[in-house]
Scaffold this active site. Structure first.
Site, PDB file in Angstrom:
ATOM      1  N   HIS A 156       0.738  -1.146  -0.130  1.00 22.14           N
ATOM      2  CA  HIS A 156       0.060  -0.072   0.101  1.00 22.14           C
ATOM      3  C   HIS A 156       0.933   1.477  -0.005  1.00 22.14           C
ATOM      4  O   HIS A 156       0.301   2.376  -0.092  1.00 22.14           O
ATOM      5  CB  HIS A 156      -0.953   0.163   1.178  1.00 22.14           C
ATOM      6  CG  HIS A 156      -2.262   0.686   1.213  1.00 22.14           C
ATOM      7  ND1 HIS A 156      -2.473   1.977   0.355  1.00 22.14           N
ATOM      8  CD2 HIS A 156      -3.456   0.354   1.226  1.00 22.14           C
ATOM      9  CE1 HIS A 156      -3.740   2.195   0.355  1.00 22.14           C
ATOM     10  NE2 HIS A 156      -4.375   1.445   0.798  1.00 22.14           N
ATOM     11  N   ASP A 399     -10.683 -12.406 -15.263  1.00 25.40           N
ATOM     12  CA  ASP A 399     -10.667 -13.666 -15.894  1.00 25.40           C
ATOM     13  C   ASP A 399      -9.288 -13.895 -16.672  1.00 25.40           C
ATOM     14  O   ASP A 399      -9.053 -13.063 -17.566  1.00 25.40           O
ATOM     15  CB  ASP A 399     -11.635 -13.758 -16.963  1.00 25.40           C
ATOM     16  CG  ASP A 399     -11.673 -15.070 -17.766  1.00 25.40           C
ATOM     17  OD1 ASP A 399     -10.968 -15.659 -17.628  1.00 25.40           O
ATOM     18  OD2 ASP A 399     -12.438 -15.300 -18.965  1.00 25.40           O
TER      19      ASP A 399
END
Length: 469
Positions: A156, A399
């Site tokens: 982060h 995907d």
């Protein structure tokens, strides 16, 4: 659940990339700078199950190609004086791991309360030199049934949620054979403090309560005891109807002078969570409490940042109040406290915050990674909360060539008071509240969470019945 690691490698950009130090903004270097974890589960088709080696090879090759465009994540962090960081773009690479387990996906149940997630996540040792820790760690775990788990641990300190999902979605596209769709904007000078920063004494009057010490439980002088208490996580689902009920109730009971703009679903749900937490924790009326909120500022600054700005374009603000008021007043009151904090975030506020942080001599007390070592860093536990929205993130539909995920969620976390609100996987208007609270309060929280919504439903039915009479 036994997981065996079979392969681990560092994946470097497929082509030479720029090398050198990349300065980080003050927003990159405060609050959460450790890795944030998300985990995706898939059920590949029978065709893919016969190509076990091809799956890992496809991931490795496409990751190497996508890192040419997202090369900062192939670098490493380095400490500077004052607990500040610089990003060394050196192409050392992203860690990609392959593991397997003799368990079936069914062991995870409905995924929302599984105690097994930590087996699928690679632990990170923050006591090691930070220069040795990859900024991205991806672990692929195969289940006996043919299912797959992909866990991402992404620093982060380098990117926020929008940027992390940009990387992952482009990687998925490339794994399927597509080309890059959106080029990341790597120019961090678009969001930086002045050089030199405006002295604090000369800055506009912003109080920056988000950097003040958080409220303590009355009678305690530090968070040490609260940090030590056992925590547990849960994922609570809200249907579209329940979301609308909370939003309607917050707006129905809004304070008289609160303006015309209706409360958003985030403001209403965050208010409901805050009230339930105060009740479950059994606060006395006078207990001060804070709800820390994290806001994307890409469209709040002037000029607006590029849509694909790559970094941390987020700022924290704090909604504060008295637990007794939060609990006993209507839902609209708590929502108004949250709205008040959110409304502070103007372009001037954002740039003022950058200058404020740059003027600080040392940032260590504002960084979670130091709290992991010394228990002195930010802590959003009792009597406080940290409520983050993932509602605008493109979380679903990743995907890699073997179909879309069957479930996605945050990785394991054990910090009291951490709350994430994310859209339901079915994209039917439902929402998920992922939370971590002290184990002694979690069941009461769940009860209050749903009982209060149930009361709204009963009240609505009574009003309808009376109207028909």
């Amino acid at each position: 659940m036994k997981v065996v690691l079979n392969n681990s490698c560092l994946v470097q950009p497929a082509e030479p990339t720029w090398n050198g130090p990349m300065p980080l903004t003050e927003f990159d270097q405060t609050d959460v700078i450790a890795h944030v974890q998300t985990i995706y589960f898939y059920r590949p088709s029978e065709t893919w199950l016969t190509q076990k080696g091809a799956i890992f090879t496809t991931l490795e090759t496409s990751l190497s190609r996508i890192l040419v465009h997202f090369y900062p994540l192939a670098g490493r962090l380095r400490w500077l004086d004052g607990a500040r960081l610089v990003l060394e773009c050196n192409g050392k690479g992203v860690q990609l791991m392959e593991a397997e387990t003799d368990a079936d996906l069914d062991i995870l149940g409905d995924f929302t309360a599984s105690p097994y997630f930590h087996h699928l996540i690679h632990p990170i040792n923050y006591k090691a030199p930070i220069e040795e820790i990859p900024l991205v760690i991806v672990k692929l775990t195969r289940f006996k049934c043919g299912g797959i788990a992909l866990c991402y641990s992404i620093s982060h300190a380098v990117v926020d949620g929008q940027s992390a999902l940009h990387l992952i979605s482009e990687w998925a596209n490339m794994a399927r054979g597509d080309s890059l769709r959106d080029v990341p904007c790597l120019d961090r000078t678009l969001l930086r403090a002045g050089d030199p920063p405006i002295p604090i004494s000369d800055q506009p009057c912003f109080e920056h309560e988000q950097f003040d010490p958080l409220p303590l439980l009355i009678g305690q002088d530090n968070f040490e005891n609260e940090r030590k208490k056992e925590t547990t996580a849960a994922m609570l689902k809200l249907t579209k109807i329940q979301v609308e009920m909370l939003k309607n109730e917050a707006n129905r009971t809004r304070p008289f002078n609160d303006g015309d703009r209706v409360f958003t679903r985030y403001e209403a749900i965050a208010a409901h969570i805050w009230r339930c937490a105060c009740r479950a924790r059994g606060h006395i009326y006078e207990q001060p409490t804070s709800a820390s909120l994290c806001l994307d500022v890409r469209n709040r600054v002037q000029p607006a940042l590029p849509r694909k700005y790559f970094g941390n374009a987020i700022v924290d603000v704090a909604a504060t109040g008295c637990s007794g008021d939060i609990v006993t007043r209507p839902l609209g009151y708590a929502a108004s406290r949250i709205r008040e904090a959110i409304n502070m975030v103007s372009s001037e506020f954002v740039h003022n915050t950058l200058d404020y942080l740059k003027n600080l001599q040392d940032l260590s007390t504002l960084q979670d990674i130091h709290g992991m070592k010394t228990n002195q860093g930010p802590f959003y536990g009792n009597p406080n909360l940290g409520i983050i929205s993932w509602l605008s993130l493109p979380l679903y539909g990743l995907d890699f060539g073997w179909g879309k995920e069957i479930f996605m969620g945050p990785g394991t976390y054990v910090c009291d008071g951490d709350i994430i609100i994310l859209p339901g996987h079915d994209e039917d208007g439902s929402l998920i509240v992922s939370l971590c609270l002290q184990a002694g309060y979690i069941e009461d929280f769940k009860n209050f969470f749903y009982e209060d919504i149930g009361k709204l439903g009963i009240s609505s039915m009574l009003e309808k019945s009376n109207g028909e009479k």
